[in-house]
Design a protein around this motif. Structure first.
Motif, PDB file in Angstrom:
ATOM      1  N   ASP A 369      15.875 -36.053 -75.442  1.00 21.00           N
ATOM      2  CA  ASP A 369      17.246 -35.547 -75.609  1.00 21.00           C
ATOM      3  C   ASP A 369      17.774 -34.879 -74.346  1.00 21.00           C
ATOM      4  O   ASP A 369      18.979 -34.785 -74.147  1.00 21.00           O
ATOM      5  CB  ASP A 369      17.337 -34.596 -76.805  1.00 21.00           C
ATOM      6  N   LEU A 401      18.902 -42.205 -79.616  1.00 19.64           N
ATOM      7  CA  LEU A 401      18.911 -40.787 -79.984  1.00 19.64           C
ATOM      8  C   LEU A 401      20.336 -40.254 -79.994  1.00 19.64           C
ATOM      9  O   LEU A 401      20.770 -39.558 -80.915  1.00 19.64           O
ATOM     10  CB  LEU A 401      18.079 -40.033 -78.951  1.00 19.64           C
ATOM     11  N   ARG A 404      22.243 -41.437 -82.910  1.00 17.71           N
ATOM     12  CA  ARG A 404      21.854 -40.732 -84.121  1.00 17.71           C
ATOM     13  C   ARG A 404      22.560 -39.365 -84.195  1.00 17.71           C
ATOM     14  O   ARG A 404      23.023 -38.953 -85.257  1.00 17.71           O
ATOM     15  CB  ARG A 404      20.344 -40.515 -84.089  1.00 17.71           C
ATOM     16  N   ALA A 405      22.618 -38.705 -83.051  1.00 18.13           N
ATOM     17  CA  ALA A 405      23.297 -37.406 -83.012  1.00 18.13           C
ATOM     18  C   ALA A 405      24.785 -37.584 -83.290  1.00 18.13           C
ATOM     19  O   ALA A 405      25.396 -36.758 -83.976  1.00 18.13           O
ATOM     20  CB  ALA A 405      23.085 -36.749 -81.662  1.00 18.13           C
TER      21      ALA A 405
ATOM     22  N   LYS B  13      13.599 -37.640 -84.602  1.00 21.55           N
ATOM     23  CA  LYS B  13      14.595 -37.022 -85.467  1.00 21.55           C
ATOM     24  C   LYS B  13      14.877 -35.587 -85.019  1.00 21.55           C
ATOM     25  O   LYS B  13      16.027 -35.158 -84.944  1.00 21.55           O
ATOM     26  CB  LYS B  13      14.064 -37.032 -86.897  1.00 21.55           C
ATOM     27  N   TYR B  15      14.493 -34.419 -82.013  1.00 23.83           N
ATOM     28  CA  TYR B  15      15.217 -34.455 -80.740  1.00 23.83           C
ATOM     29  C   TYR B  15      16.687 -34.796 -80.959  1.00 23.83           C
ATOM     30  O   TYR B  15      17.575 -34.218 -80.330  1.00 23.83           O
ATOM     31  CB  TYR B  15      14.577 -35.452 -79.784  1.00 23.83           C
ATOM     32  N   ALA B  16      16.931 -35.762 -81.863  1.00 18.07           N
ATOM     33  CA  ALA B  16      18.325 -36.123 -82.141  1.00 18.07           C
ATOM     34  C   ALA B  16      19.063 -34.916 -82.712  1.00 18.07           C
ATOM     35  O   ALA B  16      20.213 -34.643 -82.356  1.00 18.07           O
ATOM     36  CB  ALA B  16      18.370 -37.289 -83.128  1.00 18.07           C
ATOM     37  N   ARG B  18      18.326 -31.818 -82.135  1.00 22.96           N
ATOM     38  CA  ARG B  18      18.541 -30.844 -81.071  1.00 22.96           C
ATOM     39  C   ARG B  18      19.739 -31.263 -80.214  1.00 22.96           C
ATOM     40  O   ARG B  18      20.537 -30.429 -79.797  1.00 22.96           O
ATOM     41  CB  ARG B  18      17.280 -30.717 -80.214  1.00 22.96           C
ATOM     42  N   LEU B  19      19.827 -32.575 -79.969  1.00 24.15           N
ATOM     43  CA  LEU B  19      20.950 -33.058 -79.168  1.00 24.15           C
ATOM     44  C   LEU B  19      22.269 -32.734 -79.859  1.00 24.15           C
ATOM     45  O   LEU B  19      23.231 -32.282 -79.225  1.00 24.15           O
ATOM     46  CB  LEU B  19      20.806 -34.569 -78.957  1.00 24.15           C
ATOM     47  N   HIS B  20      22.295 -32.918 -81.180  1.00 27.98           N
ATOM     48  CA  HIS B  20      23.512 -32.609 -81.924  1.00 27.98           C
ATOM     49  C   HIS B  20      23.812 -31.110 -81.831  1.00 27.98           C
ATOM     50  O   HIS B  20      24.964 -30.704 -81.629  1.00 27.98           O
ATOM     51  CB  HIS B  20      23.352 -33.041 -83.376  1.00 27.98           C
ATOM     52  N   VAL B  66      19.529 -35.162 -90.342  1.00 29.51           N
ATOM     53  CA  VAL B  66      19.625 -34.724 -88.951  1.00 29.51           C
ATOM     54  C   VAL B  66      20.573 -33.535 -88.792  1.00 29.51           C
ATOM     55  O   VAL B  66      20.266 -32.562 -88.100  1.00 29.51           O
ATOM     56  CB  VAL B  66      20.076 -35.895 -88.048  1.00 29.51           C
TER      57      VAL B  66
END
Lengths: 420, 413
Positions: A369, A401, A404-405, B13, B15-16, B18-20, B66
């Motif tokens: 990330d 990734l 997904r975010a 999941k 990491y995604a 955390r990115l969000h 997520v």
């Protein structure tokens, strides 16, 4: 006055019994004092030692009875210096500025200012540790006299030789209701160390084992490097933040503590050099720097030291395959941001490609990330005739990734809209 | 969920999520990235330790969507940024709390402090998040305030599983790696991360919620209680050179015996005389005035003054009688209408002997003397943001002067 006379001394007749009682008490005391030591890292003692070695006056702030004097005794023993303790609050200003002595003809010879005996003994010894206790409870006039002792190292007509180091101690105002405010000029001349006790150490010490601190040793090989490093650190920060050079605290209670001024920055520079030459940890350096220029400026300096530790973006771009990226996520993110910023500053094809290689490397060696934002920015720097490098496929994980975010964000937005 | 077949930790999941979280709260990015993920099957959900490691249960990660995981990330990092472990330790020490139940209470109180202001605006509130309302408490308070207001009981029954790790309540857990484990942050590194986050927030105050802005302002400079500030101001005014002690040839120094033929001045200290001018016009409450007055008396006593050396003048448009504090139990703090503290200054300065220090307690709605009075002045200013400013019908443009430069001003309340 027979009524006031003490009762007849019965003990004297049985002299032997009397001495035995004291002997038994003595034996008990010997047993109680019998304790061993164990080596233990001690951050605050290490900071104190470095500041004393750097010949900067130190001020220990701590509640009464937590072992400031004991620490000083240990330090004096470790440095092999005789310890002289002076309780500042019970002295008059003239004890520090000298007492006038009238000679035969004052008009011809003047009136010399005689120093007190402890100062004479100290100067005769040529070396020693001068401990000024109870500084904050000394009246302002005494503090003013101490200013000269601490700064110019003079007591009356005596000049303290360079082998003498000065340490002072003060109780925080919360515990000394009758304490005076330390005047800002005096406060600015000290390295302020907060002295606290470690619960574990006290319990273990009362159980019979006191810690023995291993004191830092200066490495002669590192001296010139240490000076260069310290100068780079302080000058780098101050040229970027001129406002930090001098800032008298506006807050009443902070005026008696550390605050930034050219003098305290110079002390800070000196301490960074000493800590570097001794190979001390950042925790020790943090205590010293924050105790010299205050929390805010001290933390800024430490943050800029952290940045100095990071690899240089240009050298990373020059050799992307052999690059060593920091393991900690936030530092790695800072490095990658720096690399992308460097490419943006001088956009060239080769540098752009090298940056992609670095991102791939970051992707493969750490959290994915972290790579997403730098990759997006780097992609936006593409110029028309630049082809997308083949290695970009290896960033597919990051793209997934990111998607997904995005989906999560979209879901949150839908929920928020429905609620409205 | 414990009956499920063991799953492995879905790092992607996490990491995604955390990115969000980073996209929703860019100012927390440094802190979020500084956390080191540790897979743990013993932690019930997700928890942090004081060394900035984040323990995640594989089953919990598999179960959560997520967007809720992102909220959990922000929640956990908030515990660390707000130093809940250190504050819990201090609170426990001050109040002599030792039982594990108390630590659970601290975890709940810390959660309440976080959850009422970190969610929303791009982050969902995870299911089961403890809110102050569910305990019958009001929002927007600090952990320490919440701790004084509730006990474990029926309300908190279903919170017993709640466990955010030692990072939230200061109690070390058996599954944690401890100070010597890998990837921990040293104290200095933790301070550095918190400092960088605070700096980021101060750098762009517009886009950051109020709660975080306040945190950034206070994280390395905790707000000083006004008592300490007022005390420091009065103490330094009273003890400054020339205020209450000075050299005098009136009596020889006790050191003079050592130097025959010389007359040395001696340092004489007389108890400082403090005059307190109290603004009794309307808006200041008696309770506030009373506590401030007692504070001044206590301080002047502490620096060597006597109670009868403190005089009190109540003042509105005109100054009232001067009362020594030892007879002041019954000062009537009546008033209202316009204030003119200049009358109070004049009255105090006419007194013989003259005071060493004037302490003024006021809400600032007054004109001030034009020139500096011949002694130190400390102004205790009662903060009045919400109250309407004083209004003069005949002069609607009237704006009271702010306290002059020569006075030391301490905001009270």
């Amino acid at each position: 006055m027979p009524a006031c006379a003490p009762p007849a001394p019965t003990g004297i007749s049985s002299d032997s019994a009397h001495t035995t009682q004291l002997d038994v008490a003595g034996a008990l005391l010997t047993l109680l004092r019998d304790s061993s030591t164990e080596p233990r890292p001690d951050t605050q003692l290490e900071a104190l030692t470095l500041a004393v070695a750097a010949d900067l006056p130190v001020l220990l702030w701590g509640e009464p009875g937590i072992g400031k004097t004991a620490a000083l005794t240990q330090l004096a023993a470790a440095l092999d210096l005789p310890l002289t303790t002076v309780i500042a609050s019970v002295h008059e200003p003239s004890d520090f500025s000298g007492l006038p002595i009238v000679g035969d003809d004052p008009a011809a010879h003047g009136v010399p200012m005689a120093p007190p005996d402890w100062a004479v003994r100290l100067v005769r010894a040529g070396r020693g540790l001068l401990f000024l206790d109870e500084l904050s409870t000394a009246p302002p006039a005494v503090q003013a006299a101490l200013l000269r002792l601490v700064l110019e190292r003079r007591i009356g007509t005596l000049q303290l030789p360079p082998g003498i180091r000065i340490v002072a101690a003060a109780n925080p105002r919360s515990s000394a209701a009758d304490g005076w405010e330390l005047s800002p000029p005096l406060a600015n001349r000290f390295v302020h160390l907060q002295w606290t006790h470690d619960h574990e150490v006290v319990v273990r010490g009362l159980g019979g084992t006191w810690p023995r601190a291993t004191l830092p040793r200066l490495d002669p090989q590192l001296l010139s490097h240490a000076v260069a490093f310290a100068r780079r650190a302080v000058c780098g920060l101050l040229s970027a933040r001129p406002a930090l050079v001098h800032r008298l605290p506006t807050n009443e209670t902070r005026r008696g503590g550390p605050w930034p001024s050219p003098r305290s920055w110079e002390m800070s520079l000196c301490l960074i050099a000493f800590a570097t030459a001794a190979g001390s940890s950042r925790d020790v350096l943090s205590l010293l720097v924050r105790g010299t220029v205050g929390d805010g400026p001290g933390l800024e300096l430490l943050a800029s030291l952290d940045r100095m530790d990071l690899p240089d973006p240009e050298s990373l771009l020059a050799d992307p395959t052999g690059a060593e990226l920091p393991e900690r996520g936030d530092l790695r993110q800072a490095v990658l941001d720096g690399v992308v910023a460097a490419v943006r500053k001088r956009p060239e094809r080769a540098r752009w490609d090298a940056a992609w290689k670095l991102l791939v490397r970051a992707m493969e060696t750490g959290a994915p990330d972290l790579v997403v934002v730098p990759a997006t920015t780097l992609a936006s720097l593409r110029q028309q005739d630049w082809d997308v490098p083949a290695s970009i496929e290896r960033l597919a994980g990051a793209v997934a990734l990111s998607r997904r975010a995005d989906q999560a964000a979209a879901k949150v937005a839908v929920v928020a809209k429905a609620r409205r | 969920m414990t009956l499920d077949a063991p799953v492995s930790l879905d790092l992607d999941k996490l990491y995604a999520a955390r990115l969000h979280a980073v996209r929703a709260r860019p100012y927390l990015a440094t802190a979020l990235f500084a956390l080191h993920i540790v897979e743990s099957r013993k932690v019930p959900t997700m928890g942090v330790d004081r060394h900035w490691r984040c323990y995640a249960s594989p089953a919990f990660v598999a179960r959560m969507p997520v967007e809720e995981l992102a909220a959990v990330w922000v929640h956990e990092v908030s515990h660390l940024l707000r130093d809940h472990h250190g504050r819990s330790d201090r609170f426990a020490r001050e109040h002599g709390l030792t039982s594990p139940g108390e630590r659970l209470r601290m975890n709940i109180a810390a959660d309440c402090e976080i959850n009422d202001d970190v969610f929303g605006d791009g982050l969902v509130r995870p299911k089961g998040a403890v809110m102050p309302r569910s305990l019958g408490l009001s929002e927007g308070e600090l952990m320490e305030d919440y701790l004084r207001q509730f006990r474990l009981g029926p309300y908190t029954q279903d919170m017993a599983w709640l466990d955010c790790g030692s990072g939230a309540d200061g109690l070390d857990r058996e599954w944690e790696l401890g100070p010597d484990g890998a990837h921990g942050l040293s104290e200095q590194e933790r301070d550095a991360v918190r400092f960088r986050v605070a700096q980021g927030i101060s750098g762009r105050p517009g886009s950051v919620p109020k709660g975080w802005q306040r945190w950034a302002e206070e994280v390395f400079h905790p707000a000083q209680p006004w008592r300490a500030l007022l005390g420091a101001a009065v103490r330094s005014a009273v003890s400054g050179p020339g205020a209450a002690d000075d050299y005098t040839y009136g009596r020889p120094s006790r050191r003079a015996a050592g130097v025959p033929g010389l007359v040395l001045p001696s340092l004489r200290r007389r108890p400082p005389r403090v005059a307190v001018v109290i603004d009794t016009s309307g808006s200041v409450s008696d309770a506030e005035l009373g506590s401030a007055l007692l504070e001044v008396a206590a301080i002047s006593r502490a620096v060597g003054g006597r109670r009868d050396q403190v005089t009190v003048v109540s003042c509105e448009a005109a100054a009232h009688t001067v009362v020594p504090l030892c007879r002041a139990e019954g000062i009537s703090l009546v008033g209202g209408g316009g204030t003119d503290l200049r009358a109070g200054f004049a009255k105090v300065l006419r007194a013989q002997p003259r005071p060493d220090v004037i302490v003024v307690l006021t809400d600032g709605q007054t004109p001030w003397p034009d020139s500096r009075p011949p002694c130190r002045t400390v102004v205790g200013l009662f903060a009045r943001q919400s109250a309407p400013r004083s209004w003069d019908e005949s002069n609607p443009d009237y704006v009271p002067d702010s306290p002059p430069q020569w006075a030391r001003v301490v905001a009270i309340g």
